[in-house]
Design an enzyme around this catalytic site. Sequence first.
Site, PDB file in Angstrom:
ATOM      1  N   LYS A   3       5.553  33.647  38.246  1.00  0.00           N
ATOM      2  CA  LYS A   3       5.056  32.357  38.726  1.00  0.00           C
ATOM      3  C   LYS A   3       4.008  31.805  37.767  1.00  0.00           C
ATOM      4  O   LYS A   3       3.177  32.555  37.237  1.00  0.00           O
ATOM      5  CB  LYS A   3       4.450  32.532  40.122  1.00  0.00           C
ATOM      6  CG  LYS A   3       3.946  31.243  40.765  1.00  0.00           C
ATOM      7  CD  LYS A   3       3.310  31.525  42.117  1.00  0.00           C
ATOM      8  CE  LYS A   3       2.837  30.255  42.798  1.00  0.00           C
ATOM      9  NZ  LYS A   3       2.188  30.517  44.096  1.00  0.00           N
ATOM     10  N   SER A  26       4.193  28.141  47.822  1.00  0.00           N
ATOM     11  CA  SER A  26       4.246  27.499  46.524  1.00  0.00           C
ATOM     12  C   SER A  26       5.019  28.301  45.471  1.00  0.00           C
ATOM     13  O   SER A  26       5.265  27.808  44.384  1.00  0.00           O
ATOM     14  CB  SER A  26       2.820  27.250  46.012  1.00  0.00           C
ATOM     15  OG  SER A  26       2.097  28.460  45.877  1.00  0.00           O
ATOM     16  N   SER A  54       2.406  31.876  50.431  1.00  0.00           N
ATOM     17  CA  SER A  54       3.130  31.281  49.311  1.00  0.00           C
ATOM     18  C   SER A  54       4.170  32.187  48.666  1.00  0.00           C
ATOM     19  O   SER A  54       4.994  31.717  47.892  1.00  0.00           O
ATOM     20  CB  SER A  54       2.142  30.810  48.233  1.00  0.00           C
ATOM     21  OG  SER A  54       1.421  29.700  48.682  1.00  0.00           O
TER      22      SER A  54
END
Length: 613
Positions: free
Chosen positions: A215, A291, A315
Amino acid sequence: MGLFSSPAKVYKPAAEVDLGPGSDEHYISPNVRAPRVAGLLVKLLAWVLETPVLGWIVLAVLKRDNLVYKLVSDAEIPEPPLFTATHTWRDIPEQNVRRAKPGLSPAERVQEAVGCLPARLPEPAAALAVPGGPASGFRRWTVRDFHRAYSSGQTTPAMVARRFLAAAKECSDLKMAMFISCDAADVMRQAEDSTRRYQQGAPLSAMDGVLVAVKDELDCLPYPTTGGTRWLGAARRCAADAACVAALRACGAVLAGKANMHELGAGTSGINPHHGSTRNPHDPGRVAGGSSGGSAAAVCAGLCPVALGADGGGSVRMPAALCGVVGFKPTAGRLSNSGLLPLNWTVGMPGILAATVEDALIAYAAIVDQSKPSPLQQPELNLPLLMCTRSMANIRLARYGKWFDDSSEDIRSLCGKALRMLHARYGWETVEVTVPEIEEMRLAHYVTMGSECTASLAKYLDNMDRSEIGWDVRIGLSAYGSFSSRDYLNAQRLRSRQMYFHERIFEAADAIVTPMTGVTAYPLQDDALRTGELDYINGAALVRYSIAGNFLGLPAITVPVGHDRGGLPVGLQLVGRPWSEATLLHLAHAVQEACWERRLPPKVHFDLLLAKH
């Protein structure tokens, strides 16, 4: 008392709250009535909120409507504040574990974890050729599948890397937006180095040559870390790998690039106006979640068996559930935050997205932080003997019925069925409890996360043109900036209460069980792709069950348990007591075994192991 606010709540002492199934504690479902806002309306609201005086008035009304004043800001709370969600060492007896030796390297810990896994599944080619066999039809290839294929010469890391790059290009053409950046030359260099190690009979670990997406909230050379923005990569120089990334590199993993994310982690949809909105491989017309949506989608689509995410409010776990993969957030402090963007100091940490629970264990063993030898900081590392999960005895799962059932009909049904299967297979009991002040905790977490985010980014935000930021995030930052020191302090008082409640519940149960989300993946609307959106109803449903893992620093994991009537994945969440990762992985493995046959293939999926090209 805040402007326009109704009378504030007066809390009784935590010790006087009834946590039993017959408690008269009032359950508040998220008080969300706002319509979805996207396109020009998002721009207009951002402009209003950034206007002096007018913006303050509008924010005051919004905070009143969301009960922030009543339940947090102006509330009377007897407990002192609790400013961190870290936990001191405690002796937790765990069943069927192997204690990892102190001082092991990441590669050595991976090998220890592999030794804890059940017997290997059939060879990849044979597994798909057996009609009606356990792996007939759709199957996600695992870390062990890739390692076995490399070791046998069936394929090489370099061949798989070339297939990955072709698949990533195809995903980009489909506008799946899984990656922000992917350096093909760097991926091939890593893969070729791994191929040579296998040819020499000296792979570093079972993860050698295995692709891992990272990420874009974690530092990973040679890439900048953008946090999903178009400006932070230049403002903050990436000088070294994050600790988790460095551990995976030491195991020989091929770091596949920077996965897409909701800008600054400030949303649950994964809609990103700068780098494209990540699409769900089960239905590209729907959100992947946020996210860490890019990481979840990459695992779901078969581009990698493992990905790194970051979890500040669900997330990692939310997009994992929406995409039908495993999402795992260990206890706060188990993983190092070094090299993670400091967006949320006391609630955020790295997390793992994986094809299976076994892969989550392998990745966890690789990246766990053993640099803190003092038992006052964290206990020694237990690895679950997953081949012995069936012999786990006297497991008790705590369920709060009003909360559990505050989800769609399909989610309630599938998660309830999973609990009944666990009882039938293992004899594990579900005990009814009350988890008080759920909505209060959500709001307190929101105040905490928002306050920490604006404080962390202040040195950048105070001196930049807001036009560089997405419209929906600009609205979020305006709300975050409105919180006062009193808001933050009262949020920490509520944190103290929740820590007490959860410690009491864990005296009677091994884990708390909930759905992972209140809804499955919802449609992407064209008007939101350039501006982002404010969909508070779906957003509140997505975060409904995720907060305790972050606000209280508890380990939590989500596992797929089936699909709704539209074919969209549903996840079940298990939240454990501090430092009980081994037990949590055992429980997740049992859920996976019970629900394995309910898996459906995504519409977008690539077979990097058996591909002919």
